[in-house]
Write a protein that holds these residues in place. Structure first.
Motif, short mmCIF file in Angstrom:
data_model
loop_
_atom_site.label_atom_id
_atom_site.label_comp_id
_atom_site.label_asym_id
_atom_site.label_seq_id
_atom_site.Cartn_x
_atom_site.Cartn_y
_atom_site.Cartn_z
N GLU A 229 0.81 -1.22 0.00
CA GLU A 229 0.00 0.00 0.00
C GLU A 229 0.84 1.27 0.00
O GLU A 229 0.45 2.30 -0.57
N SER A 230 2.00 1.21 0.63
CA SER A 230 2.85 2.41 0.72
C SER A 230 3.81 2.53 -0.45
O SER A 230 4.63 3.45 -0.50
N GLY A 231 3.72 1.61 -1.39
CA GLY A 231 4.63 1.62 -2.52
C GLY A 231 4.35 2.75 -3.50
O GLY A 231 3.25 3.31 -3.55
N LYS A 232 5.36 3.10 -4.25
CA LYS A 232 5.22 4.12 -5.30
C LYS A 232 5.39 3.45 -6.66
O LYS A 232 6.32 2.68 -6.87
N VAL A 233 4.46 3.76 -7.58
CA VAL A 233 4.56 3.20 -8.93
C VAL A 233 5.67 3.92 -9.68
O VAL A 233 5.56 5.11 -9.98
N ALA A 234 6.74 3.19 -9.98
CA ALA A 234 7.88 3.77 -10.70
C ALA A 234 7.69 3.68 -12.21
O ALA A 234 8.15 4.55 -12.96
N LEU A 235 6.99 2.62 -12.65
CA LEU A 235 6.78 2.44 -14.09
C LEU A 235 5.64 1.45 -14.26
O LEU A 235 5.56 0.45 -13.55
N SER A 236 4.77 1.74 -15.20
CA SER A 236 3.68 0.83 -15.51
C SER A 236 3.41 0.86 -17.00
O SER A 236 3.61 1.89 -17.66
N THR A 237 2.91 -0.25 -17.51
CA THR A 237 2.51 -0.31 -18.91
C THR A 237 1.24 0.50 -19.15
O THR A 237 0.90 0.78 -20.29
N HIS A 238 0.54 0.85 -18.08
CA HIS A 238 -0.72 1.59 -18.17
C HIS A 238 -0.56 2.93 -17.44
O HIS A 238 -0.29 2.95 -16.25
N HIS A 239 -0.75 4.01 -18.16
CA HIS A 239 -0.52 5.34 -17.60
C HIS A 239 -1.37 5.61 -16.35
O HIS A 239 -0.93 6.31 -15.43
N GLN A 240 -2.60 5.06 -16.34
CA GLN A 240 -3.51 5.38 -15.25
C GLN A 240 -3.16 4.64 -13.96
O GLN A 240 -3.76 4.91 -12.91
N SER A 241 -2.19 3.76 -13.98
CA SER A 241 -1.86 2.96 -12.80
C SER A 241 -0.93 3.72 -11.87
O SER A 241 0.29 3.61 -11.95
N THR A 242 -1.54 4.49 -10.98
CA THR A 242 -0.76 5.20 -9.96
C THR A 242 -1.00 4.60 -8.57
O THR A 242 -0.22 4.85 -7.65
N ASP A 243 -2.07 3.83 -8.43
CA ASP A 243 -2.37 3.14 -7.18
C ASP A 243 -1.59 1.82 -7.15
O ASP A 243 -1.82 0.96 -8.01
N PRO A 244 -0.68 1.63 -6.21
CA PRO A 244 0.16 0.42 -6.24
C PRO A 244 -0.60 -0.88 -6.07
O PRO A 244 -0.12 -1.94 -6.49
N VAL A 245 -1.79 -0.83 -5.45
CA VAL A 245 -2.53 -2.07 -5.18
C VAL A 245 -3.81 -2.19 -6.00
O VAL A 245 -4.63 -3.06 -5.74
N ALA A 246 -4.00 -1.31 -6.99
CA ALA A 246 -5.15 -1.44 -7.87
C ALA A 246 -5.03 -2.73 -8.67
O ALA A 246 -3.92 -3.18 -8.99
N PRO A 247 -6.15 -3.38 -9.01
CA PRO A 247 -6.06 -4.61 -9.82
C PRO A 247 -5.27 -4.35 -11.10
O PRO A 247 -5.30 -3.25 -11.67
N LEU A 248 -4.59 -5.37 -11.54
CA LEU A 248 -3.79 -5.27 -12.76
C LEU A 248 -4.67 -5.44 -13.98
O LEU A 248 -5.44 -6.42 -14.09
N SER A 249 -4.58 -4.52 -14.92
CA SER A 249 -5.31 -4.64 -16.18
C SER A 249 -4.74 -5.80 -16.99
O SER A 249 -3.65 -6.31 -16.70
N PRO A 250 -5.46 -6.27 -18.00
CA PRO A 250 -4.92 -7.35 -18.84
C PRO A 250 -3.51 -7.02 -19.35
O PRO A 250 -3.28 -5.93 -19.87
N TYR A 251 -2.59 -7.93 -19.11
CA TYR A 251 -1.20 -7.82 -19.54
C TYR A 251 -0.49 -6.58 -19.00
O TYR A 251 0.49 -6.11 -19.57
N GLU A 252 -0.95 -6.09 -17.89
CA GLU A 252 -0.26 -4.95 -17.28
C GLU A 252 1.01 -5.41 -16.57
O GLU A 252 1.04 -6.45 -15.93
N GLY A 253 2.03 -4.60 -16.68
CA GLY A 253 3.22 -4.76 -15.88
C GLY A 253 3.43 -3.52 -15.04
O GLY A 253 3.22 -2.39 -15.52
N ARG A 254 3.81 -3.70 -13.78
CA ARG A 254 3.93 -2.58 -12.86
C ARG A 254 5.18 -2.75 -12.00
O ARG A 254 5.42 -3.84 -11.47
N VAL A 255 5.96 -1.69 -11.88
CA VAL A 255 7.16 -1.70 -11.04
C VAL A 255 6.93 -0.74 -9.89
O VAL A 255 6.60 0.43 -10.11
N LEU A 256 7.11 -1.24 -8.67
CA LEU A 256 6.92 -0.42 -7.46
C LEU A 256 8.24 -0.24 -6.74
O LEU A 256 9.08 -1.14 -6.72
N PHE A 257 8.39 0.93 -6.11
CA PHE A 257 9.49 1.15 -5.15
C PHE A 257 8.88 1.17 -3.76
O PHE A 257 7.86 1.83 -3.52
N LEU A 258 9.51 0.48 -2.84
CA LEU A 258 9.05 0.46 -1.45
C LEU A 258 10.08 1.17 -0.59
O LEU A 258 11.27 0.99 -0.77
#
Length: 587
Positions: free
Chosen positions: A558-587
């Motif tokens: 929950e406290s993570g920061k989205v460093a990079l995502s395949t989906h621009h709208q993914s700023t919430d680190p724990v939001a469900p992953l969209s189809p084929y989404e990749g997300r990189v978090l920094f903790l």
């Protein structure tokens, strides 16, 4: 060019980002049917802009091209279709001028049958070079002449070829036209290493990708392979010819040469599943190879009996394989090093094999897979066109479009077995996914004639993939949301945080052997190994390998920061992953 041959051996290659070029299909600078070295030079800025700092050039040497350049007739010359030695020297200089390094392929298990050494060897049994290759008399069964052993070559034919003139068989683990070198002959070995290695290292080369690196040491006595495939005489024989008794002595001799130039090597190490054996090849203190390619990930979905036949695989299989590849050589105080890759010239395209190459999901799944490569530890490799999400060829293509000798021989083997049309269709279906041809179609540079690969009025050596108008470099360079630009961002993140993404400690975050064995999400952490002041110290990578939304099953993010995502709208680190989404978090 003067090269300092008293350099201290370093590990510069650990942070290399290597871009592999298959020269025949990269770019034609002179408007011919094939790519060439001048074409490569003209695209070096494109490669550097991507973020790569090292070029791996697949075979460009003189060759009859029976196996696309892996049958070398002269190590000290360049295939005229690609250019000249002067062009190769210019390529080395142009890379160095840009702050980049360059490695060549090193193919020294075998030569072409057109190499002058083999021409002499087969001229008579008394020729001084007869023992530079591996010759054996026939054996006879019920009066019928037979090869010395029942070995099946890597190209689905007997590993022995009868020579009428001298009435003996010679060994060829690959094509008939690729006779194996006898490394037990010291004179031959010395000449081979001088011609294939010293010639180019003295001209500024930075290292080699070493082809079939565990095959050089053959057994003293050649014996039949055990029968593992019923109803056929020829049998797979990897246990007979891989990892022979003198392999490490040979590699240490090569290491002594490489050390003089602080040159790197990456070995193609197949059929070596034992980690202890792999460490003998790559332990830094052993001075043999810098790193190796292992193929457990590439072999997902491949039958253990038939290399081309597909079998089901799961995300759990991918997770467990990735964990093994990421930890086996570097954890527990081991001094090995690993590689991170999903494509090369011998594999089907990754977006078609591990992602989804449909128009709806191709771009997203290709971006997601780029995170698997770029966030994994080890030296990173990108294959030409992978940064564009180039795909396998369409299923509609006739098998006549498949030009690789492995594909051709495989279909012939199935046909000769005469098992029926169903088996032939199954073989064709397998090639449509796993054939080497998919990686060898020309790079798609534009949406114009011949995809910009060569002149408009020239027929390319191989058919260009039909989807070049939708997938090409020109469009992606203009589109900031393209696969190319996402690779660029992922590489930049890797370069910015090498302690995490190059050298970091890998761990899975789900129980893929138990409760999470059916998960569609590959979730792993990367942790800084040292106690130095590095921020951030942990990253979490979440990859959805499905076409459906997936919940986050990892706690504490929950406290993570989205460093990079395949989906621009993914700023919430724990939001469900969209189809084929990749997300990189920094903790």
């Amino acid at each position: 060019m003067t090269i300092d041959t008293k350099q201290k051996r370093t590990a510069w290659w650990k942070e290399a980002i290597v871009y592999q070029i298959w020269p025949k299909s990269f770019f034609s600078g002179n408007g011919s049917p094939t790519g060439d070295i001048k074409g490569i030079i003209s695209k070096l800025d494109y490669i550097k802009q991507l973020g790569a700092n090292t070029i791996w050039l697949s075979p460009h040497y003189s060759s009859p091209m029976i196996d696309e350049g892996y049958d070398i007739s002269d190590y000290e010359n360049v295939n005229p279709m690609f250019g000249t030695v002067a062009d190769a020297e210019q390529l080395i200089k142009e890379c160095h001028d840009r702050g980049m390094r360059i490695i060549f392929d090193l193919v020294i298990n075998h030569t072409s049958d057109q190499h002058k050494w083999f021409q002499e060897s087969r001229s008579s049994k008394t020729n001084p070079k007869r023992d530079w290759f591996i010759w054996r008399p026939a054996r006879y069964v019920d009066g019928k002449r037979m090869p010395p052993t029942n070995w099946l070559s890597c190209f689905n034919q007997s590993a022995w070829e009868w020579d009428e003139k001298t009435e003996e068989y010679y060994l060829h683990l690959f094509a008939i036209e690729q006779p194996d070198i006898n490394w037990r002959n010291d004179e031959c070995k010395k000449a081979l290493l001088e011609s294939s290695m010293e010639f180019w290292l003295s001209r500024g080369l930075d290292g080699f990708r070493v082809d079939t690196v565990n095959l050089y040491s053959k057994p003293e006595q050649f014996e039949d392979a055990p029968v593992t495939v019923p109803d056929t005489y020829l049998q797979p024989a990897f246990d007979q010819f891989c990892n022979g008794p003198e392999m490490h002595n040979y590699l240490r001799e090569m290491g002594d040469i490489l050390e003089k130039y602080d040159a790197m090597t990456v070995g193609e190490l197949g059929n070596t599943p034992d980690v202890k054996e792999v460490l003998k090849y790559v332990g830094f203190s052993r001075n043999e190879l810098s790193m190796v390619f292992q193929f457990e990930t590439m072999n997902l979905g491949r039958s253990q009996v038939d290399w081309y036949i597909q079998e089901p695989w799961s995300v759990a299989d991918l997770a467990k394989t990735t964990e093994m590849m990421q930890t086996a050589l570097t954890d527990s105080g081991r001094d090995g090093w690993q590689t991170s890759f999903l494509e090369n010239h011998d594999q089907g395209r990754s977006v078609s094999r591990f992602g989804n190459d449909s128009p709806e999901h191709r771009t997203t799944s290709a971006k997601m897979l780029s995170l698997l490569v770029s966030m994994a530890s080890g030296t990173m490799y990108v294959y030409q066109g992978q940064e564009l999400a180039m795909t396998n060829v369409p299923a509609s293509w006739d098998m006549k479009e498949y030009l690789d000798i492995g594909s051709i021989n495989y279909l012939k083997q199935v046909k000769d077995a005469n098992k029926g049309e169903a088996d032939m269709e199954r073989a064709k279906a397998a090639l449509r996914v796993l054939a080497r041809d998919h990686a060898r179609t020309p790079v798609q540079w534009t949406d114009g004639p011949n995809a910009g690969f060569t002149a408009e009025n020239v027929k390319p050596w191989m058919r260009i993939n039909d989807n070049f108008k939708e997938i090409n470099a020109a469009q992606q360079l203009q589109d900031k949301d393209s696969v190319y630009h996402f690779w660029q961002k992922a590489i930049a993140l890797r370069v910015q945080h090498p302690d995490l993404f190059v050298h970091g400690k890998f761990s899975l975050l789900l129980d893929y052997k138990g409760a999470d064995k059916d998960s569609k999400v590959l979730a792993f952490a990367k942790d800084v190994r040292t106690e130095t002041e590095v921020t951030p110290k942990r990253s979490v990578v979440l990859l959805n390998l499905s076409d459906a939304e997936q919940p986050i099953e990892v706690t504490g993010l929950e406290s993570g920061k989205v460093a990079l995502s395949t989906h621009h709208q993914s700023t919430d680190p724990v939001a469900p992953l969209s189809p084929y989404e990749g997300r990189v978090l920094f903790l």
